[in-house]
Design a protein around this motif. Structure first.
Motif, mmCIF file in Angstrom:
data_model
loop_
_atom_site.group_PDB
_atom_site.id
_atom_site.type_symbol
_atom_site.label_atom_id
_atom_site.label_comp_id
_atom_site.label_asym_id
_atom_site.label_seq_id
_atom_site.Cartn_x
_atom_site.Cartn_y
_atom_site.Cartn_z
ATOM 1 N N GLU A 139 -2.338 -0.411 13.896
ATOM 2 C CA GLU A 139 -2.678 0.952 13.481
ATOM 3 C C GLU A 139 -3.423 0.981 12.157
ATOM 4 O O GLU A 139 -4.033 1.968 11.809
ATOM 5 C CB GLU A 139 -1.413 1.797 13.367
ATOM 6 N N TYR A 140 -3.335 -0.086 11.406
ATOM 7 C CA TYR A 140 -3.981 -0.151 10.099
ATOM 8 C C TYR A 140 -5.373 -0.753 10.234
ATOM 9 O O TYR A 140 -5.700 -1.380 11.235
ATOM 10 C CB TYR A 140 -3.132 -0.998 9.145
ATOM 11 N N SER A 141 -6.206 -0.587 9.209
ATOM 12 C CA SER A 141 -7.554 -1.163 9.245
ATOM 13 C C SER A 141 -7.472 -2.688 9.328
ATOM 14 O O SER A 141 -8.280 -3.317 9.997
ATOM 15 C CB SER A 141 -8.359 -0.736 8.017
ATOM 16 N N THR A 142 -6.503 -3.270 8.652
ATOM 17 C CA THR A 142 -6.221 -4.701 8.769
ATOM 18 C C THR A 142 -4.876 -4.832 9.474
ATOM 19 O O THR A 142 -3.873 -4.303 8.979
ATOM 20 C CB THR A 142 -6.127 -5.357 7.372
ATOM 21 N N PRO A 143 -4.813 -5.486 10.627
ATOM 22 C CA PRO A 143 -3.536 -5.607 11.337
ATOM 23 C C PRO A 143 -2.458 -6.228 10.445
ATOM 24 O O PRO A 143 -2.730 -7.139 9.667
ATOM 25 C CB PRO A 143 -3.867 -6.522 12.512
ATOM 26 N N LYS A 144 -1.227 -5.702 10.571
ATOM 27 C CA LYS A 144 -0.114 -6.180 9.756
ATOM 28 C C LYS A 144 1.012 -6.679 10.649
ATOM 29 O O LYS A 144 1.252 -6.134 11.727
ATOM 30 C CB LYS A 144 0.433 -5.050 8.880
ATOM 31 N N LEU A 145 1.711 -7.689 10.158
ATOM 32 C CA LEU A 145 2.875 -8.204 10.859
ATOM 33 C C LEU A 145 4.053 -7.268 10.604
ATOM 34 O O LEU A 145 4.372 -6.957 9.458
ATOM 35 C CB LEU A 145 3.217 -9.616 10.369
ATOM 36 N N ASP A 146 4.666 -6.796 11.662
ATOM 37 C CA ASP A 146 5.856 -5.958 11.570
ATOM 38 C C ASP A 146 7.005 -6.783 12.145
ATOM 39 O O ASP A 146 6.992 -7.118 13.327
ATOM 40 C CB ASP A 146 5.659 -4.676 12.373
ATOM 41 N N ASN A 147 7.962 -7.143 11.303
ATOM 42 C CA ASN A 147 9.086 -7.936 11.783
ATOM 43 C C ASN A 147 10.362 -7.498 11.104
ATOM 44 O O ASN A 147 10.334 -6.809 10.081
ATOM 45 C CB ASN A 147 8.838 -9.421 11.571
ATOM 46 N N GLY A 148 11.491 -7.884 11.674
ATOM 47 C CA GLY A 148 12.758 -7.540 11.063
ATOM 48 C C GLY A 148 13.933 -7.872 11.964
ATOM 49 O O GLY A 148 13.773 -8.200 13.137
#
Length: 153
Positions: A139-148
């Motif tokens: 969803e961001y201009s630069t893809p981000k890692l979403d983890n948890g």
């Protein structure tokens, strides 16, 4: 008359054979992979520093923000893609489940509308049973890692 009975018997036999073959192929084509038992249950953790919960059942995933372990608002609901679900649910709420874990032990759930992949792995974290989740948030201009980590409720 004998020829007609023989022809009718042959056609009827072929018809039954075609129906049997077609029904077995249809059954194989509609076979789906349910969410594995090790992933099923209610899991609480944080998403973007806010309390969040995943509820996984055999054919459904619900996710959303929580307050004191209860849904804050109506959760997002996704369904395993089956022949029935394509008729009764929007294509935006469907996903598929991998047949087995990948080489690192993660189960892949592929959201069909966005082609996003969610990866879940049952682990032990801080001495508790946990579910480790990651995906690449595009969803961001630069893809981000979403983890948890998410723990059983």
């Amino acid at each position: 008359m004998k020829v007609t009975k023989s022809v009718l018997l042959a056609v009827a036999t072929m018809g039954v054979g075609v129906v049997c073959l077609t029904s077995s192929n249809t059954h194989a084509a509609t076979k789906v992979n349910p969410i594995p038992r090790v992933l099923q249950g209610s899991w609480v953790g944080t998403y973007q520093h806010r309390p969040f919960m995943y509820k996984l059942t055999k054919y459904k995933v619900q996710s959303g923000l929580t307050v004191n372990g209860h849904w804050k608002s109506k959760p997002m609901t996704f369904y395993v893609k089956t022949a029935q679900s394509t008729v009764s649910h929007s294509k935006y709420s469907l996903f598929t489940v991998s047949k087995q874990t990948n080489k690192r032990g993660y189960w892949k759930l592929r959201l069909l509308n966005s082609r996003d992949n969610l990866y879940f792995k049952p682990v032990k974290h801080n001495g508790k049973a946990a579910l480790y989740k990651y995906h690449i948030d595009k969803e961001y201009s630069t893809p981000k890692l979403d983890n948890g980590y998410f723990y059983r409720k």
